[in-house]
Scaffold this motif. Structure first.
Motif, PDB file in Angstrom:
ATOM      1  N   GLN A 218       0.846  -1.221   0.349  1.00 16.41           N
ATOM      2  CA  GLN A 218       0.010  -0.181   0.469  1.00 16.41           C
ATOM      3  C   GLN A 218       1.082   1.089   0.127  1.00 16.41           C
ATOM      4  OE1 GLN A 218      -2.223  -0.858   3.074  1.00 16.41           O
ATOM      5  NE2 GLN A 218      -3.735  -1.646   1.861  1.00 16.41           N
ATOM      6  N   GLU A 219       2.135   1.124   1.045  1.00 17.58           N
ATOM      7  CA  GLU A 219       2.621   1.992   1.038  1.00 17.58           C
ATOM      8  C   GLU A 219       3.638   2.537  -0.877  1.00 17.58           C
ATOM      9  OE1 GLU A 219       5.625   2.539   4.584  1.00 17.58           O
ATOM     10  OE2 GLU A 219       6.177   1.086   3.726  1.00 17.58           O
ATOM     11  N   MET A 220       3.719   1.507  -1.900  1.00 16.02           N
ATOM     12  CA  MET A 220       4.506   1.326  -2.948  1.00 16.02           C
ATOM     13  C   MET A 220       2.871   2.542  -3.758  1.00 16.02           C
ATOM     14  SD  MET A 220       4.829  -1.759  -5.361  1.00 16.02           S
ATOM     15  CE  MET A 220       4.761  -1.314  -7.242  1.00 16.02           C
ATOM     16  N   VAL A 221       2.132   1.893  -3.142  1.00 20.62           N
ATOM     17  CA  VAL A 221       0.673   2.500  -4.463  1.00 20.62           C
ATOM     18  C   VAL A 221       0.512   3.620  -3.755  1.00 20.62           C
ATOM     19  CG1 VAL A 221      -1.719   2.373  -4.495  1.00 20.62           C
ATOM     20  CG2 VAL A 221      -1.173   0.352  -4.246  1.00 20.62           C
ATOM     21  N   LEU A 222       0.659   4.321  -2.669  1.00 19.59           N
ATOM     22  CA  LEU A 222       0.320   5.987  -1.852  1.00 19.59           C
ATOM     23  C   LEU A 222       1.145   6.309  -2.879  1.00 19.59           C
ATOM     24  CD1 LEU A 222      -0.709   7.383  -0.929  1.00 19.59           C
ATOM     25  CD2 LEU A 222       0.247   6.975   1.305  1.00 19.59           C
ATOM     26  N   GLU A 223       2.431   6.019  -2.728  1.00 23.87           N
ATOM     27  CA  GLU A 223       3.758   6.829  -3.941  1.00 23.87           C
ATOM     28  C   GLU A 223       3.524   7.290  -5.069  1.00 23.87           C
ATOM     29  OE1 GLU A 223       7.634   8.426  -3.128  1.00 23.87           O
ATOM     30  OE2 GLU A 223       5.955   7.986  -1.837  1.00 23.87           O
ATOM     31  N   GLY A 224       3.198   5.955  -5.435  1.00 25.19           N
ATOM     32  CA  GLY A 224       3.131   5.902  -6.911  1.00 25.19           C
ATOM     33  C   GLY A 224       1.637   7.175  -7.724  1.00 25.19           C
ATOM     34  N   LEU A 225       1.316   7.088  -6.567  1.00 26.51           N
ATOM     35  CA  LEU A 225      -0.536   8.046  -6.668  1.00 26.51           C
ATOM     36  C   LEU A 225      -0.070   9.172  -6.456  1.00 26.51           C
ATOM     37  CD1 LEU A 225      -3.577   5.548  -5.862  1.00 26.51           C
ATOM     38  CD2 LEU A 225      -2.665   6.009  -7.630  1.00 26.51           C
ATOM     39  N   MET A 226       0.867   9.697  -5.663  1.00 29.85           N
ATOM     40  CA  MET A 226       1.093  10.548  -5.130  1.00 29.85           C
ATOM     41  C   MET A 226       2.543  10.985  -7.016  1.00 29.85           C
ATOM     42  SD  MET A 226       2.083  11.482  -1.063  1.00 29.85           S
ATOM     43  CE  MET A 226       3.200  10.089  -1.060  1.00 29.85           C
ATOM     44  N   LEU A 227       3.105  10.523  -7.033  1.00 26.10           N
ATOM     45  CA  LEU A 227       3.420  10.480  -7.988  1.00 26.10           C
ATOM     46  C   LEU A 227       2.759  11.485  -8.968  1.00 26.10           C
ATOM     47  CD1 LEU A 227       7.111   7.837  -8.196  1.00 26.10           C
ATOM     48  CD2 LEU A 227       7.316  10.554  -7.691  1.00 26.10           C
ATOM     49  N   ILE A 228       2.286  10.704  -9.461  1.00 24.32           N
ATOM     50  CA  ILE A 228       1.213  10.829 -10.952  1.00 24.32           C
ATOM     51  C   ILE A 228       0.365  12.190 -10.201  1.00 24.32           C
ATOM     52  CG2 ILE A 228      -1.571  10.433 -11.949  1.00 24.32           C
ATOM     53  CD1 ILE A 228      -0.663   8.017 -11.711  1.00 24.32           C
ATOM     54  N   ALA A 229       0.326  12.496  -9.378  1.00 21.93           N
ATOM     55  CA  ALA A 229      -0.887  13.274  -8.686  1.00 21.93           C
ATOM     56  C   ALA A 229       0.835  14.507  -8.946  1.00 21.93           C
ATOM     57  CB  ALA A 229      -1.301  13.826  -7.332  1.00 21.93           C
ATOM     58  N   ASP A 230       1.617  15.139  -8.639  1.00 27.79           N
ATOM     59  CA  ASP A 230       2.703  16.139  -9.273  1.00 27.79           C
ATOM     60  C   ASP A 230       3.211  15.933 -10.552  1.00 27.79           C
ATOM     61  OD1 ASP A 230       3.164  16.383  -6.093  1.00 27.79           O
ATOM     62  OD2 ASP A 230       4.310  14.907  -6.087  1.00 27.79           O
ATOM     63  N   GLY A 231       2.456  14.701 -11.374  1.00 27.29           N
ATOM     64  CA  GLY A 231       2.774  15.757 -12.786  1.00 27.29           C
ATOM     65  C   GLY A 231       3.866  14.294 -13.239  1.00 27.29           C
ATOM     66  N   HIS A 232       4.583  13.529 -12.599  1.00 31.60           N
ATOM     67  CA  HIS A 232       5.981  13.104 -13.124  1.00 31.60           C
ATOM     68  C   HIS A 232       5.264  12.027 -14.658  1.00 31.60           C
ATOM     69  CE1 HIS A 232       8.565  14.189  -9.957  1.00 31.60           C
ATOM     70  NE2 HIS A 232       7.019  13.900  -9.614  1.00 31.60           N
ATOM     71  N   GLY A 233       6.779  11.088 -15.005  1.00 34.18           N
ATOM     72  CA  GLY A 233       6.179  10.586 -16.241  1.00 34.18           C
ATOM     73  C   GLY A 233       6.164   9.449 -16.036  1.00 34.18           C
ATOM     74  N   PRO A 234       6.081   8.366 -16.909  1.00 35.43           N
ATOM     75  CA  PRO A 234       6.953   6.644 -15.900  1.00 35.43           C
ATOM     76  C   PRO A 234       7.943   6.904 -15.898  1.00 35.43           C
ATOM     77  CG  PRO A 234       5.279   7.326 -18.471  1.00 35.43           C
ATOM     78  CD  PRO A 234       5.045   8.595 -17.964  1.00 35.43           C
ATOM     79  N   LYS A 235       8.746   6.971 -17.084  1.00 35.08           N
ATOM     80  CA  LYS A 235       9.674   6.745 -16.778  1.00 35.08           C
ATOM     81  C   LYS A 235      10.168   7.279 -14.945  1.00 35.08           C
ATOM     82  CE  LYS A 235      14.671   6.385 -18.612  1.00 35.08           C
ATOM     83  NZ  LYS A 235      15.527   7.295 -19.669  1.00 35.08           N
ATOM     84  N   ALA A 236       9.939   8.016 -15.007  1.00 36.44           N
ATOM     85  CA  ALA A 236      10.576   8.212 -13.298  1.00 36.44           C
ATOM     86  C   ALA A 236       9.935   7.489 -12.424  1.00 36.44           C
ATOM     87  CB  ALA A 236       9.721  10.251 -13.034  1.00 36.44           C
ATOM     88  N   ILE A 237       8.288   7.518 -12.773  1.00 39.22           N
ATOM     89  CA  ILE A 237       7.772   6.822 -11.282  1.00 39.22           C
ATOM     90  C   ILE A 237       8.868   5.785 -11.490  1.00 39.22           C
ATOM     91  CG2 ILE A 237       5.231   5.836 -10.770  1.00 39.22           C
ATOM     92  CD1 ILE A 237       4.062   7.927 -12.354  1.00 39.22           C
ATOM     93  N   GLN A 238       8.739   4.607 -13.204  1.00 42.84           N
ATOM     94  CA  GLN A 238       9.390   3.262 -12.233  1.00 42.84           C
ATOM     95  C   GLN A 238      10.811   3.571 -11.416  1.00 42.84           C
ATOM     96  OE1 GLN A 238       9.999   1.874 -16.486  1.00 42.84           O
ATOM     97  NE2 GLN A 238      10.193  -0.682 -15.323  1.00 42.84           N
ATOM     98  N   GLN A 239      11.595   4.396 -11.685  1.00 43.97           N
ATOM     99  CA  GLN A 239      12.239   4.655 -11.257  1.00 43.97           C
ATOM    100  C   GLN A 239      12.236   4.533  -9.271  1.00 43.97           C
ATOM    101  OE1 GLN A 239      14.781   7.847 -13.083  1.00 43.97           O
ATOM    102  NE2 GLN A 239      15.550   6.758 -14.954  1.00 43.97           N
ATOM    103  N   ARG A 240      11.286   5.504  -9.172  1.00 44.27           N
ATOM    104  CA  ARG A 240      10.988   5.470  -7.153  1.00 44.27           C
ATOM    105  C   ARG A 240      10.736   4.490  -6.905  1.00 44.27           C
ATOM    106  NH1 ARG A 240      10.319  11.010  -6.432  1.00 44.27           N
ATOM    107  NH2 ARG A 240       9.806  10.957  -4.550  1.00 44.27           N
TER     108      ARG A 240
END
Length: 247
Positions: A218-240
Motif C-alpha cells: 500500500q505504501e508503494m501504491v500511495l507513493e505512485g499515486l502521489m507521483l501521478i498527482a505531481d505530474g511525473h512521467g512513467p519513467k520517473a515513476i518506475q525508477q522511484r
C-alpha cells in the motif's frame, strides 16, 4: 495461494500420526472427542473473554487469509500505476475515474477516486495513510487473538488431562473406564500443545508478516499515486518505485 501453510499443516499432522504409528500405536487412539471439546472449546472461550467479539471474528477471517494468500503483486501493481500515469497524462486525472470502477481493491480504488476528484497530494496522503494505519492496527490486533489462543491451548490440554485423571480416580474398579480416562488425559495434552505449536502460533506470526507485506504494498501504491498527482512521467515513476519490487 498459501500452499506453504497448507503443506506445513499436513506435514505436522502427518509427522505426529506417523511417529505414533511407528511407536506401535494406532491412529484411532489419537481421536478423542472429549479431549477435543475441552481444548477447542476452552481455547475459544478464553479468546472471547479476553478480546472483543469483533476482534475474534476478524481473527477468523485472517485465518482463512493465511491459507489462501500468496505474495503481494508488486510487479503487477507497478505496471498498473504506469498505465494510470499514461491515462492521466493523456486524458487528465478525471480519466482515472473509469479505472477506479474496474478495481476490487478498496484501498487502490479509493486512491484513484481521490485523484479523479482533483484532491491534492496532501489530501491523498492523509486520507490513505489513515486507512493504511487503521487496517494494519485492526489486523495486528486480530493476529494477537490467534497468538493468545496459542498460549491458552496448552493450558486447556492440562485441564483436559486433570479431568481425565479425575475420571480415572473415580472409576478404579472399572478397567474399561480406566483406559478411556487415561486416553482422554494424555490425548488432551497432545491436542493442546499441538494446536498451539503446530497451528496457532505459526499462523499468528504468518498473519503479522502478511499484514506488514500488505502495508509495504500500500505504501508503494500511495507513493505512485502521489507521483501521478505531481505530474511525473512513467519513467520517473518506475525508477522511484523499482525498490518495492523486492518486497
Amino acid at each position: 495461494m498459501g500452499f506453504s501453510a497448507i503443506f506445513g499443516v499436513i506435514l505436522a499432522l502427518s509427522s505426529v500420526g506417523v511417529a505414533h504409528y511407528l511407536d506401535g500405536g494406532y491412529l484411532r487412539e489419537l481421536v478423542n472427542l472429549p479431549a477435543a471439546t475441552i481444548v477447542l472449546g476452552g481455547t475459544l472461550a478464553a479468546a472471547f473473554i479476553q478480546f472483543r467479539s469483533a476482534d475474534v471474528r476478524r481473527a477468523a477471517v485472517l485465518l482463512r487469509w493465511a491459507f489462501s494468500h500468496g505474495r503481494q503483486p508488486h510487479k503487477e501493481t507497478l505496471e498498473s500505476i504506469l498505465r494510470w500515469c499514461v491515462i492521466a497524462r493523456r486524458k487528465g486525472l478525471l480519466g482515472l475515474e473509469a479505472e477506479a470502477e474496474k478495481l476490487s481493491d478498496e484501498f487502490i480504488k479509493s486512491g484513484l477516486q481521490l485523484l479523479a476528484d482533483g484532491k491534492g497530494r496532501d489530501n491523498l496522503r492523509s486520507t490513505l495513510e489513515v486507512d493504511m494505519v487503521m487496517q494494519e492496527q485492526r489486523d495486528l490486533q486480530a493476529a494477537r487473538v490467534i497468538e493468545s489462543m496459542g498460549g491458552y491451548a496448552p493450558t486447556m490440554g492440562i485441564i483436559g488431562a486433570v479431568l481425565g485423571l479425575i475420571h480415572v480416580m473415580g472409576n478404579l474398579s472399572d478397567p474399561e473406564s480406566l483406559g478411556r480416562g487415561i486416553a482422554t488425559a494424555f490425548v488432551a495434552t497432545v491436542y493442546g500443545i499441538g494446536l498451539a505449536n503446530l497451528l496457532l502460533l505459526p499462523i499468528g506470526n504468518k498473519i503479522k508478516d502478511l499484514v506488514q507485506a500488505r502495508y509495504r504494498h500500500q505504501e508503494m501504491v500511495l507513493e505512485g499515486l502521489m507521483l501521478i498527482a505531481d505530474g511525473h512521467g512513467p519513467k520517473a515513476i518506475q525508477q522511484r518505485l523499482q525498490g518495492y519490487l523486492g518486497g
